[in-house]
Design an enzyme around this catalytic site. Structure first.
Site, PDB file in Angstrom:
ATOM      1  N   SER A   1     -11.417  10.264   3.330  1.00 54.04           N
ATOM      2  CA  SER A   1     -12.297   9.862   2.236  1.00 54.04           C
ATOM      3  C   SER A   1     -12.584   8.363   2.256  1.00 54.04           C
ATOM      4  O   SER A   1     -12.053   7.626   3.086  1.00 54.04           O
ATOM      5  CB  SER A   1     -11.672  10.257   0.894  1.00 54.04           C
TER       6      SER A   1
ATOM      7  N   ARG B   1      -6.864  18.318   7.309  1.00 54.58           N
ATOM      8  CA  ARG B   1      -6.953  16.864   7.104  1.00 54.58           C
ATOM      9  C   ARG B   1      -6.781  16.119   8.432  1.00 54.58           C
ATOM     10  O   ARG B   1      -7.547  15.217   8.765  1.00 54.58           O
ATOM     11  CB  ARG B   1      -5.854  16.446   6.109  1.00 54.58           C
TER      12      ARG B   1
ATOM     13  N   ASP C   1       0.872  -1.169   0.000  1.00 58.31           N
ATOM     14  CA  ASP C   1       0.000   0.000   0.000  1.00 58.31           C
ATOM     15  C   ASP C   1       0.917   1.229   0.000  1.00 58.31           C
ATOM     16  O   ASP C   1       2.101   1.134   0.352  1.00 58.31           O
ATOM     17  CB  ASP C   1      -0.881  -0.044   1.256  1.00 58.31           C
TER      18      ASP C   1
ATOM     19  N   ASP D   1      -0.118   5.057   0.994  1.00 59.42           N
ATOM     20  CA  ASP D   1      -0.375   5.928   2.153  1.00 59.42           C
ATOM     21  C   ASP D   1      -0.249   5.170   3.468  1.00 59.42           C
ATOM     22  O   ASP D   1      -0.947   4.174   3.686  1.00 59.42           O
ATOM     23  CB  ASP D   1      -1.791   6.511   2.065  1.00 59.42           C
TER      24      ASP D   1
ATOM     25  N   ARG E   1      -0.521  10.978   2.345  1.00 53.07           N
ATOM     26  CA  ARG E   1      -0.359  12.051   1.354  1.00 53.07           C
ATOM     27  C   ARG E   1       1.015  12.728   1.447  1.00 53.07           C
ATOM     28  O   ARG E   1       1.211  13.835   0.953  1.00 53.07           O
ATOM     29  CB  ARG E   1      -1.476  13.102   1.479  1.00 53.07           C
TER      30      ARG E   1
END
Length: 253
Positions: free
Chosen positions: A185, A147, A18, A20, A27
């Site tokens: 998200s 964020r 993966d 992130d 990010r």
């Protein structure tokens, strides 16, 4: 296709990562230390990454040379894919959905977000991608500080979790999967188009061991399905430093 990785010490082993929270901070940008660890790992085995973001965003994190750093690059869970720098066949979320059903999904999401009471709202609440849509209640244009603040608020108030449940109730016959990942998200894609989608690109490569490293391996997280896949040896990590530590212990690099 038979294995063509005989320059590696372990030509039938691949490590998939993966992005992130596993190779980079959320990010954030890959460190020089991680770059060197991956370069050392490629002497041992085949190396690839798989993530839900599009390739442009992944290059922002991994570097413009991502295709040469990795043997396999899987963007949008493998719907956009590269092997040794060459593109592989892809697929399309819009073709799966059709314009009419896609419009109903988007309209519902925009109405739902409009009614949410959040500390901040910014922009880009729905991001259309090749193999999915990414939905962010706070908006993907938020700053890093916003964020981080939203992630804490979301964990306390289960904003994304409740949003996903609402979508499941509204569209029970759409054949969609919902996966919460990152800080702000969640992804929406056809059932079977999660990160396990990338595994079809590995068929015929001759791999008998497939390691996967991810930080969202809990149920509902976007690493859950591939982490628990029968063909996978899974490694749950908390951050890139732990990823490096496990690699150094496993492969003696």
């Amino acid at each position: 296709m038979t294995s063509s990785w005989n320059d590696r010490e372990l030509p039938t082993t691949i490590c998939l990562f993966d992005v992130d929270g596993t190779l980079t901070p959320a990010r954030g940008v890959i460190t020089d230390s991680m770059r060197q660890t991956l370069a050392d790992l490629r002497k041992k085995c085949v190396v690839g990454f798989v993530g839900g973001s599009d390739f442009a965003k992944q290059k922002e994190q991994l570097g413009e040379d991502a295709v040469s750093m990795f043997d396999f690059c899987f963007s949008e869970n493998g719907l956009t894919a590269f092997r040794s720098g060459a593109p592989l066949p892809g697929n399309s979320f819009l073709e799966f959905m059709g314009e009419a059903r896609y419009a109903k999904l988007v309209n519902f999401c925009l109405r739902y977000i409009a009614d949410l009471e959040l500390p901040q709202k910014r922009g880009t609440f729905i991001e259309f991608r090749q193999g999915m849509v990414n939905i962010s209640p706070v908006g993907r244009d938020c700053s890093r500080e916003e964020r981080n603040a939203y992630e804490k608020f979301d964990l306390e108030n289960k904003i994304r979790e409740k949003f996903v449940e609402a979508l499941k109730r509204e569209f029970p016959d759409y054949g969609l999967k919902y996966s919460i990942g990152g800080q702000i998200s969640f992804d929406v894609f056809p059932i079977g188009w999660d990160k396990t989608f990338c595994l079809r690109h590995l068929e015929g490569e001759g791999f008998d061991t497939i390691h996967f490293f991810g930080d969202k391996t809990f149920e509902g997280g976007n690493d859950w399905e591939i982490y628990h896949h029968e063909a996978i040896t899974g490694h749950a990590v908390k951050n890139p430093l732990e990823t490096e530590a496990i690699l150094k212990e496993l492969f003696h690099i």
